[in-house]
Motif scaffolding. Structure first.
Motif, short mmCIF file in Angstrom:
data_model
loop_
_atom_site.label_atom_id
_atom_site.label_comp_id
_atom_site.label_asym_id
_atom_site.label_seq_id
_atom_site.Cartn_x
_atom_site.Cartn_y
_atom_site.Cartn_z
N UNK A 126 0.83 -1.20 0.00
CA UNK A 126 0.00 0.00 0.00
C UNK A 126 0.87 1.25 0.00
N UNK A 127 1.91 1.27 0.81
CA UNK A 127 2.79 2.44 0.90
C UNK A 127 3.47 2.71 -0.44
N UNK A 128 3.83 1.66 -1.16
CA UNK A 128 4.51 1.85 -2.44
C UNK A 128 3.61 2.55 -3.46
N UNK A 129 2.31 2.56 -3.22
CA UNK A 129 1.36 3.20 -4.14
C UNK A 129 1.00 4.63 -3.70
N UNK A 130 1.48 5.06 -2.55
CA UNK A 130 1.21 6.42 -2.09
C UNK A 130 2.02 7.42 -2.92
N UNK A 131 1.58 8.69 -2.96
CA UNK A 131 2.42 9.72 -3.60
C UNK A 131 3.80 9.75 -2.94
N UNK A 132 4.82 10.10 -3.72
CA UNK A 132 6.21 10.02 -3.24
C UNK A 132 6.45 10.78 -1.93
N UNK A 133 5.94 12.01 -1.82
CA UNK A 133 6.15 12.80 -0.61
C UNK A 133 5.49 12.13 0.59
N UNK A 134 4.29 11.59 0.39
CA UNK A 134 3.58 10.88 1.46
C UNK A 134 4.35 9.64 1.88
N UNK A 135 4.86 8.91 0.89
CA UNK A 135 5.67 7.71 1.19
C UNK A 135 6.85 8.08 2.07
N UNK A 136 7.58 9.10 1.64
CA UNK A 136 8.78 9.52 2.36
C UNK A 136 8.45 9.91 3.79
N UNK A 137 7.44 10.74 3.96
CA UNK A 137 7.08 11.21 5.30
C UNK A 137 6.58 10.05 6.17
N UNK A 138 5.77 9.19 5.60
CA UNK A 138 5.25 8.05 6.36
C UNK A 138 6.40 7.15 6.81
N UNK A 144 11.40 4.96 10.50
CA UNK A 144 12.60 5.53 11.12
C UNK A 144 12.33 6.05 12.54
N UNK A 145 11.05 6.25 12.88
CA UNK A 145 10.70 6.68 14.23
C UNK A 145 10.94 8.16 14.50
N UNK A 146 11.00 8.98 13.45
CA UNK A 146 11.23 10.41 13.65
C UNK A 146 9.94 11.10 14.08
N UNK A 147 10.06 12.16 14.85
CA UNK A 147 8.90 12.95 15.26
C UNK A 147 8.46 13.83 14.10
N UNK A 148 7.26 14.40 14.22
CA UNK A 148 6.77 15.31 13.19
C UNK A 148 7.73 16.48 13.01
N UNK A 149 8.22 17.02 14.12
CA UNK A 149 9.14 18.16 14.06
C UNK A 149 10.46 17.77 13.38
N UNK A 150 10.98 16.60 13.69
CA UNK A 150 12.23 16.15 13.05
C UNK A 150 12.06 15.99 11.55
N UNK A 151 10.93 15.45 11.14
CA UNK A 151 10.66 15.28 9.71
C UNK A 151 10.52 16.65 9.06
N UNK A 152 9.78 17.54 9.71
CA UNK A 152 9.58 18.89 9.17
C UNK A 152 10.92 19.59 8.98
N UNK A 153 11.80 19.48 9.97
CA UNK A 153 13.12 20.10 9.86
C UNK A 153 13.93 19.48 8.73
N UNK A 154 13.89 18.17 8.62
CA UNK A 154 14.67 17.47 7.60
C UNK A 154 14.19 17.81 6.18
N UNK A 155 12.87 17.95 6.00
CA UNK A 155 12.31 18.18 4.66
C UNK A 155 11.98 19.65 4.39
N UNK A 156 12.24 20.51 5.37
CA UNK A 156 11.98 21.94 5.21
C UNK A 156 10.50 22.22 4.95
#
Length: 192
Positions: A126-138, A144-156
């Motif tokens: 199912x994840x492989x069929x998600x849009x690329x940005x959604x896949x990456x964030x998910x 990877x266990x990153x928090x929302x803030x860590x992901x936000x910082x990493x992806x700007x």
């Protein structure tokens, strides 16, 4: 660690190779700790969950699938242990009673093994069929266990954008699972 080396470590772990176990511990113990701490908010109890998770992994290593995902195995074990510890701490509240009922409703003797295999295969598809940005964030959040803030910082991007992507990915997963018994497990494990 590359997927191929992870398979080799799982195969060696199944055979009882302690150095493979040590490698798995070194690679994943911090992520298991963060997972437990998110539920328990207590250092000592979270460290106990880490130890118990790896004890169970070692004791049940012969039942592992050598082509499986080690983090998913550990995630399922640690999440279950954390929730069990949480319900003991909060056993007098109404919310914990509901949680207790849900946990008992989905339990069976081979649940960890069965759910890990089914969940891994289905979710990856199912994840492989998600849009690329959604896949990456998910993946950054749930694998990877990153928090929302860590992901936000990493992806700007903003933490709200991260949350929205995760919510949409979860909606997709839940929609795909509506006819499956795994819906209860997904709702429990992947709650935002």
């Amino acid at each position: 660690m590359h997927k191929d080396s992870e398979h080799i470590n799982i195969e060696q772990l199944i055979k009882g190779d302690e150095s493979s176990f040590n490698m798995v511990y070194n690679q994943y113990s911090e992520k298991v700790y963060r997972l437990a701490f998110r539920v328990l908010k207590n250092d000592e109890q979270s460290e106990e969950i880490v130890q118990e998770t790896f004890i169970r992994l070692w004791l049940n290593r012969e039942r592992l699938d050598s082509s499986g995902n080690m983090w998913l195995y550990l995630y399922v074990i640690a999440k279950r242990l954390s929730l069990d510890a949480y319900k003991i701490i909060c056993k007098s509240s109404v919310l914990s009673e509901r949680l207790l009922q849900e946990i008992h409703a989905i339990r069976n003797t081979t649940e960890e093994e069965i759910l890990a295999n089914e969940l891994e295969q289905f979710t990856e598809n199912v994840i492989s069929k998600l849009p690329k940005q959604q896949q990456l964030i998910f993946k950054l959040s749930r694998v990877e266990g990153l928090s929302h803030q860590e992901i936000a910082n990493q992806l700007n991007i903003s933490p709200n954008t991260v949350k929205n992507h995760i919510v949409e990915a979860l909606k997709t997963l839940k929609a795909q699972l509506k006819y499956s018994d795994l819906i209860y497990f997904i709702a429990l494990v992947y709650s935002v």
